[in-house]
Write an enzyme that holds these catalytic residues in place. Structure first.
Site, PDB file in Angstrom:
ATOM      1  CD  GLU A  81      12.947  51.060  26.417  1.00  0.00           C
ATOM      2  OE1 GLU A  81      12.434  51.387  27.487  1.00  0.00           O
ATOM      3  OE2 GLU A  81      13.517  51.864  25.658  1.00  0.00           O
ATOM      4  CE1 TYR A 113      14.469  57.815  32.310  1.00  0.00           C
ATOM      5  CE2 TYR A 113      14.114  59.406  34.052  1.00  0.00           C
ATOM      6  CZ  TYR A 113      13.898  58.991  32.755  1.00  0.00           C
ATOM      7  OH  TYR A 113      13.127  59.744  31.906  1.00  0.00           O
ATOM      8  CG  LEU A 114      18.119  52.314  38.872  1.00  0.00           C
ATOM      9  CD1 LEU A 114      17.940  50.960  39.541  1.00  0.00           C
ATOM     10  CD2 LEU A 114      18.508  53.356  39.920  1.00  0.00           C
ATOM     11  CD  GLN A 115      18.792  50.949  31.154  1.00  0.00           C
ATOM     12  OE1 GLN A 115      19.262  50.139  30.387  1.00  0.00           O
ATOM     13  NE2 GLN A 115      17.496  51.000  31.430  1.00  0.00           N
ATOM     14  NE  ARG A 116      18.035  58.398  30.443  1.00  0.00           N
ATOM     15  CZ  ARG A 116      16.877  58.871  29.964  1.00  0.00           C
ATOM     16  NH1 ARG A 116      16.289  58.287  28.946  1.00  0.00           N
ATOM     17  NH2 ARG A 116      16.318  59.921  30.492  1.00  0.00           N
ATOM     18  CG  ASP A 169      18.288  54.315  22.752  1.00  0.00           C
ATOM     19  OD1 ASP A 169      18.358  53.757  23.853  1.00  0.00           O
ATOM     20  OD2 ASP A 169      17.333  55.035  22.420  1.00  0.00           O
ATOM     21  N   GLY A 187      17.153  62.005  25.821  1.00  0.00           N
ATOM     22  CA  GLY A 187      17.503  61.294  27.050  1.00  0.00           C
ATOM     23  C   GLY A 187      18.951  61.538  27.429  1.00  0.00           C
ATOM     24  N   GLY A 238      16.354  50.767  25.122  1.00  0.00           N
ATOM     25  CA  GLY A 238      16.673  50.536  23.710  1.00  0.00           C
ATOM     26  C   GLY A 238      15.371  50.300  22.982  1.00  0.00           C
ATOM     27  NE  ARG A 239      11.300  55.272  22.274  1.00  0.00           N
ATOM     28  CZ  ARG A 239      11.998  56.378  22.451  1.00  0.00           C
ATOM     29  NH1 ARG A 239      12.888  56.749  21.556  1.00  0.00           N
ATOM     30  NH2 ARG A 239      11.818  57.123  23.508  1.00  0.00           N
TER      31      ARG A 239
END
Ligand code: F6P
Length: 419
Positions: free
Chosen positions: A246, A296-299, A143, A12, A190-191
């Site tokens: 998430e 994806y906005l955060q990334r 992450d 990512g 953050g898996r």
């Protein structure tokens, strides 16, 4: 005698991964007597296997400087797991063939834990195949779950975006709560590790401040306790802001929401826990809600990147080249926190074998006693990472992001089937 270098982005992407690319390219240009051409894999390691290599020497200094403030992966990234080295060496051997064909003696692999494992294996097999390659891992992941390094480039900017968005959206909900929306749920990435969710709490000073609830992957979801806290917050503060990772799981260790698909590493695709939680609240407590998935906005939110993060992302790129030039192999530059107040950091070095396949979870003393908040220690950890602004240049109201023209190097080998 100089040889060539290869850079590949993996996994990512982040708002600052291109700052690392810039650090690598600029440092390589300063070390022209050791590193001749810098190549980049088109879409990461997949492009390397296919011998699709961008020649980055053709980029102007201005192009290189401009990608520093552009989000996304300038050369493309991928989620692709190389087959097991012991049983199926084919892909590793192909990599070495490509390296040999283009005289690539330095490999910079910019990614997380899975990529450290790959880079480590490449460093081993090159030696065995009589074409030693110096492999340097370069840390990156929003992450923030790599071991050894104090933090990971990419995290500080996501943390800043989430901390700011939590405050802003909460001001909106608070204004409407008397007669309309009472609950706002923000889903963050953050898996397995709750670092990004934790960042939402960095601006909180008193109990009435948002977020009122943070749900971490590290803490099993407790339905009763959660509903009690939502009700308490609405009754006492007028509204309730919830930030949910998430990766939040039930007591049986199952994700509350998984989209049903997995990636090349067997990771489940997550997403959709915010509407799930919001609906639960509506049906049990009757409160009107809004929810958002920052996804994806955060990334990609480079417009609000953390200056600390940009500087660290650049520094690990530069340090990676310096390590290579100094003859190091199978290592990764890492961020060392020297002090908190004032915040001071430096670059250290870790062995790739120690970075591979280890996920750093939130320490217990960073999670509040109720399991739904952060502690002062956590706030102290996150705060400097979001500090400072690094705005991109703007024109006509929009950030000047670039996609420089990239040229593929002429292929020398037979095609290779990437599965
Ligand atoms: O880069 C890590 C990460 O952002 C995780 O937090 C998230 O679950 C995942 O990537 C999403 O990945 P992809 O873009 O491949 O769906």
């Amino acid at each position: 005698m100089s040889s060539n270098a290869l850079y590949a982005q993996s996994g990512g992407v982040t708002a600052v991964i291109n700052a690392t690319a810039c650090g690598i390219i600029e440092a390589a240009r300063q070390n022209g007597e050791t590193i001749d051409t810098v190549y980049a894999g088109k879409n990461g390691i997949i492009g390397v296997l296919r011998e699709q290599l961008y020649n980055l020497n053709l980029l102007s200094d201005e192009d290189v400087a401009n990608i520093k403030h552009t989000p996304g992966g300038a050369f493309g990234s991928c989620r692709f797991k190389l087959k097991d080295l012991e049983s199926q060496r084919k892909e590793y051997e192909r990599l070495i063939e490509v390296f040999k064909a283009h005289n690539i003696r330095y490999f910079f692999y910019n990614g997380g834990g899975d990529s450290s494992d790959t880079a480590y294996k490449v460093s081993q097999i090159g030696e065995k195949m009589g074409f030693p390659v110096q492999c340097i891992g370069v840390p990156k992941t929003i992450d923030n779950d790599l071991p050894i390094t104090d933090n990971c480039p990419g995290f500080g900017s996501v943390a800043k975006y989430i901390a700011v968005s939590t405050i802003e959206a909460s001001l909106d909900v608070k204004s409407m709560a008397e007669s309309s929306t009472k609950v706002f749920v923000l889903e963050v990435m953050g898996r397995h590790a709750g670092w990004i969710a934790a960042a939402a709490g960095v601006g909180k000073q008193q109990d009435s401040d948002p977020p009122h609830i943070i749900l971490f992957p590290e803490v099993a979801f407790d339905h009763e306790k959660f509903m009690g806290k939502v009700r308490y917050s609405v009754e006492n503060y007028g509204y309730c802001t919830i930030v949910v990772s998430e990766g939040v799981q039930n007591k049986e260790g199952e994700f509350l929401a998984d989209a049903g698909t997995t990636d090349a590493f067997g990771h489940k695709q997550l997403g959709g826990v915010a509407p799930l939680i919001a609906n639960m609240i509506k049906s049990e407590l009757g409160y009107k809600y809004h929810w958002a998935v920052s996804d994806y906005l955060q990334r990609s939110a480079r417009h609000i990147a953390s200056l600390t993060d940009v500087e660290q992302a650049y520094a690990v790129g530069k340090a990676a080249v310096e390590l290579a030039v100094a003859g190091k192999n199978a290592v990764m530059p890492v961020i060392v926190r020297e002090s908190n107040n004032p915040y001071k950091w430096s670059i250290g070095t870790a062995e790739l074998k120690d970075m591979a396949n280890v996920e750093k979870m939130m320490p217990e003393d960073y999670i509040g006693e109720d399991g739904m908040s952060i502690t002062e220690a956590c706030r102290e950890y996150v705060q400097p990472l979001i500090a400072g602004e690094s705005y991109p240049p703007y024109k006509d109201g929009l950030p000047c992001y670039v996609s420089p023209e990239l040229t593929l190097e002429k292929q020398k080998l037979e095609p290779f089937d990437v599965k």
